[in-house]
Design a protein around this motif. Structure first.
Motif, PDB file in Angstrom:
ATOM      1  N   TYR A   1       0.832  -1.202   0.000  1.00  0.00           N
ATOM      2  CA  TYR A   1       0.000   0.000   0.000  1.00  0.00           C
ATOM      3  C   TYR A   1       0.872   1.261   0.000  1.00  0.00           C
ATOM      4  O   TYR A   1       0.605   2.204  -0.735  1.00  0.00           O
ATOM      5  CB  TYR A   1      -0.940   0.007   1.204  1.00  0.00           C
ATOM      6  CG  TYR A   1      -1.737   1.267   1.328  1.00  0.00           C
ATOM      7  CD1 TYR A   1      -2.714   1.584   0.390  1.00  0.00           C
ATOM      8  CD2 TYR A   1      -1.513   2.158   2.371  1.00  0.00           C
ATOM      9  CE1 TYR A   1      -3.441   2.753   0.482  1.00  0.00           C
ATOM     10  CE2 TYR A   1      -2.239   3.328   2.468  1.00  0.00           C
ATOM     11  CZ  TYR A   1      -3.209   3.614   1.524  1.00  0.00           C
ATOM     12  OH  TYR A   1      -3.924   4.782   1.620  1.00  0.00           O
ATOM     13  N   ASN A   2       1.930   1.273   0.785  1.00  0.00           N
ATOM     14  CA  ASN A   2       2.832   2.427   0.808  1.00  0.00           C
ATOM     15  C   ASN A   2       3.477   2.653  -0.555  1.00  0.00           C
ATOM     16  O   ASN A   2       3.653   3.798  -0.980  1.00  0.00           O
ATOM     17  CB  ASN A   2       3.905   2.242   1.882  1.00  0.00           C
ATOM     18  CG  ASN A   2       3.319   2.324   3.277  1.00  0.00           C
ATOM     19  OD1 ASN A   2       2.262   2.906   3.490  1.00  0.00           O
ATOM     20  ND2 ASN A   2       3.995   1.720   4.230  1.00  0.00           N
ATOM     21  N   ASN A   3       3.811   1.578  -1.256  1.00  0.00           N
ATOM     22  CA  ASN A   3       4.352   1.706  -2.610  1.00  0.00           C
ATOM     23  C   ASN A   3       3.301   2.276  -3.565  1.00  0.00           C
ATOM     24  O   ASN A   3       3.630   3.064  -4.452  1.00  0.00           O
ATOM     25  CB  ASN A   3       4.860   0.369  -3.128  1.00  0.00           C
ATOM     26  CG  ASN A   3       6.121  -0.073  -2.432  1.00  0.00           C
ATOM     27  OD1 ASN A   3       6.836   0.733  -1.848  1.00  0.00           O
ATOM     28  ND2 ASN A   3       6.393  -1.361  -2.474  1.00  0.00           N
ATOM     29  N   LEU A   4       2.050   1.885  -3.391  1.00  0.00           N
ATOM     30  CA  LEU A   4       0.964   2.440  -4.202  1.00  0.00           C
ATOM     31  C   LEU A   4       0.861   3.945  -3.989  1.00  0.00           C
ATOM     32  O   LEU A   4       0.693   4.707  -4.944  1.00  0.00           O
ATOM     33  CB  LEU A   4      -0.359   1.756  -3.850  1.00  0.00           C
ATOM     34  CG  LEU A   4      -1.621   2.331  -4.484  1.00  0.00           C
ATOM     35  CD1 LEU A   4      -1.641   2.099  -5.990  1.00  0.00           C
ATOM     36  CD2 LEU A   4      -2.862   1.717  -3.845  1.00  0.00           C
ATOM     37  N   LEU A   5       0.983   4.392  -2.746  1.00  0.00           N
ATOM     38  CA  LEU A   5       0.900   5.819  -2.449  1.00  0.00           C
ATOM     39  C   LEU A   5       2.021   6.605  -3.121  1.00  0.00           C
ATOM     40  O   LEU A   5       1.820   7.740  -3.553  1.00  0.00           O
ATOM     41  CB  LEU A   5       0.958   6.053  -0.938  1.00  0.00           C
ATOM     42  CG  LEU A   5      -0.225   5.562  -0.123  1.00  0.00           C
ATOM     43  CD1 LEU A   5       0.017   5.827   1.357  1.00  0.00           C
ATOM     44  CD2 LEU A   5      -1.516   6.215  -0.578  1.00  0.00           C
ATOM     45  N   ARG A   6       3.195   6.019  -3.212  1.00  0.00           N
ATOM     46  CA  ARG A   6       4.357   6.719  -3.769  1.00  0.00           C
ATOM     47  C   ARG A   6       4.381   6.772  -5.294  1.00  0.00           C
ATOM     48  O   ARG A   6       5.020   7.632  -5.869  1.00  0.00           O
ATOM     49  CB  ARG A   6       5.645   6.070  -3.280  1.00  0.00           C
ATOM     50  CG  ARG A   6       5.978   6.420  -1.858  1.00  0.00           C
ATOM     51  CD  ARG A   6       7.400   6.014  -1.517  1.00  0.00           C
ATOM     52  NE  ARG A   6       7.569   4.575  -1.427  1.00  0.00           N
ATOM     53  CZ  ARG A   6       7.378   3.864  -0.323  1.00  0.00           C
ATOM     54  NH1 ARG A   6       7.016   4.458   0.791  1.00  0.00           N
ATOM     55  NH2 ARG A   6       7.560   2.569  -0.317  1.00  0.00           N
TER      56      ARG A   6
ATOM     57  N   THR B   1      -2.955   3.134 -11.747  1.00  0.00           N
ATOM     58  CA  THR B   1      -3.550   2.083 -12.564  1.00  0.00           C
ATOM     59  C   THR B   1      -2.483   1.077 -13.005  1.00  0.00           C
ATOM     60  O   THR B   1      -2.701  -0.128 -12.933  1.00  0.00           O
ATOM     61  CB  THR B   1      -4.255   2.694 -13.781  1.00  0.00           C
ATOM     62  OG1 THR B   1      -5.213   3.653 -13.316  1.00  0.00           O
ATOM     63  CG2 THR B   1      -4.984   1.636 -14.588  1.00  0.00           C
ATOM     64  N   ALA B   2      -1.328   1.565 -13.424  1.00  0.00           N
ATOM     65  CA  ALA B   2      -0.244   0.669 -13.833  1.00  0.00           C
ATOM     66  C   ALA B   2       0.252  -0.148 -12.644  1.00  0.00           C
ATOM     67  O   ALA B   2       0.567  -1.330 -12.787  1.00  0.00           O
ATOM     68  CB  ALA B   2       0.904   1.475 -14.439  1.00  0.00           C
ATOM     69  N   PHE B   3       0.306   0.457 -11.484  1.00  0.00           N
ATOM     70  CA  PHE B   3       0.732  -0.250 -10.277  1.00  0.00           C
ATOM     71  C   PHE B   3      -0.224  -1.402  -9.978  1.00  0.00           C
ATOM     72  O   PHE B   3       0.203  -2.526  -9.716  1.00  0.00           O
ATOM     73  CB  PHE B   3       0.790   0.704  -9.087  1.00  0.00           C
ATOM     74  CG  PHE B   3       1.247   0.037  -7.819  1.00  0.00           C
ATOM     75  CD1 PHE B   3       2.590  -0.021  -7.503  1.00  0.00           C
ATOM     76  CD2 PHE B   3       0.336  -0.545  -6.947  1.00  0.00           C
ATOM     77  CE1 PHE B   3       3.023  -0.647  -6.341  1.00  0.00           C
ATOM     78  CE2 PHE B   3       0.752  -1.169  -5.790  1.00  0.00           C
ATOM     79  CZ  PHE B   3       2.104  -1.219  -5.481  1.00  0.00           C
ATOM     80  N   VAL B   4      -1.527  -1.124 -10.018  1.00  0.00           N
ATOM     81  CA  VAL B   4      -2.526  -2.161  -9.756  1.00  0.00           C
ATOM     82  C   VAL B   4      -2.380  -3.290 -10.771  1.00  0.00           C
ATOM     83  O   VAL B   4      -2.365  -4.468 -10.418  1.00  0.00           O
ATOM     84  CB  VAL B   4      -3.953  -1.575  -9.793  1.00  0.00           C
ATOM     85  CG1 VAL B   4      -5.001  -2.677  -9.769  1.00  0.00           C
ATOM     86  CG2 VAL B   4      -4.161  -0.622  -8.625  1.00  0.00           C
ATOM     87  N   HIS B   5      -2.252  -2.922 -12.023  1.00  0.00           N
ATOM     88  CA  HIS B   5      -2.148  -3.919 -13.088  1.00  0.00           C
ATOM     89  C   HIS B   5      -0.906  -4.787 -12.906  1.00  0.00           C
ATOM     90  O   HIS B   5      -0.967  -6.006 -13.017  1.00  0.00           O
ATOM     91  CB  HIS B   5      -2.109  -3.205 -14.440  1.00  0.00           C
ATOM     92  CG  HIS B   5      -2.108  -4.130 -15.597  1.00  0.00           C
ATOM     93  ND1 HIS B   5      -3.188  -4.896 -15.943  1.00  0.00           N
ATOM     94  CD2 HIS B   5      -1.139  -4.424 -16.494  1.00  0.00           C
ATOM     95  CE1 HIS B   5      -2.893  -5.615 -17.006  1.00  0.00           C
ATOM     96  NE2 HIS B   5      -1.649  -5.347 -17.356  1.00  0.00           N
ATOM     97  N   LYS B   6       0.215  -4.176 -12.580  1.00  0.00           N
ATOM     98  CA  LYS B   6       1.476  -4.915 -12.492  1.00  0.00           C
ATOM     99  C   LYS B   6       1.624  -5.692 -11.191  1.00  0.00           C
ATOM    100  O   LYS B   6       2.012  -6.862 -11.200  1.00  0.00           O
ATOM    101  CB  LYS B   6       2.642  -3.942 -12.643  1.00  0.00           C
ATOM    102  CG  LYS B   6       3.985  -4.622 -12.655  1.00  0.00           C
ATOM    103  CD  LYS B   6       5.090  -3.628 -12.934  1.00  0.00           C
ATOM    104  CE  LYS B   6       6.442  -4.316 -12.961  1.00  0.00           C
ATOM    105  NZ  LYS B   6       7.524  -3.382 -13.194  1.00  0.00           N
ATOM    106  N   TYR B   7       1.312  -5.071 -10.068  1.00  0.00           N
ATOM    107  CA  TYR B   7       1.644  -5.686  -8.779  1.00  0.00           C
ATOM    108  C   TYR B   7       0.496  -6.405  -8.090  1.00  0.00           C
ATOM    109  O   TYR B   7       0.729  -7.264  -7.258  1.00  0.00           O
ATOM    110  CB  TYR B   7       2.223  -4.644  -7.827  1.00  0.00           C
ATOM    111  CG  TYR B   7       3.580  -4.169  -8.279  1.00  0.00           C
ATOM    112  CD1 TYR B   7       4.697  -4.967  -8.096  1.00  0.00           C
ATOM    113  CD2 TYR B   7       3.732  -2.949  -8.896  1.00  0.00           C
ATOM    114  CE1 TYR B   7       5.943  -4.552  -8.529  1.00  0.00           C
ATOM    115  CE2 TYR B   7       4.971  -2.520  -9.327  1.00  0.00           C
ATOM    116  CZ  TYR B   7       6.065  -3.326  -9.142  1.00  0.00           C
ATOM    117  OH  TYR B   7       7.286  -2.922  -9.578  1.00  0.00           O
TER     118      TYR B   7
END
Length: 68
Positions: A39-44, A49-55
């Motif tokens: 979650y902290n990586n998502l915030l940064r 959208t790319a983060f959700v798709h990849k991770y």
């Protein structure tokens, strides 16, 4: 022609480790268990959208439930 999904909002519960993500088309997804460091990586990151798709979508350790 398909429309591009864009993350509009997200909500994380550190106790239950549930991450709710909502998209511009009104749909959403619930991921579990998501460690707080993810979650902290998502915030940064700039492109949520790319983060959700990849991770999240391709990580076999997360359970994904669609919210319509």
């Amino acid at each position: 022609m398909s429309t591009t999904l864009v993350v509009t909002s997200y909500k994380y519960n550190a106790v239950s480790r549930y991450l709710k993500i909502f998209y511009n088309n009104g749909s959403g997804e619930l991921y579990h268990p998501v460690p707080e460091f993810i979650y902290n990586n998502l915030l940064r990151c700039n492109d949520k959208t790319a983060f959700v798709h990849k991770y999240l979508e391709y990580d076999l350790h997360f359970t994904r439930v669609s919210i319509n």
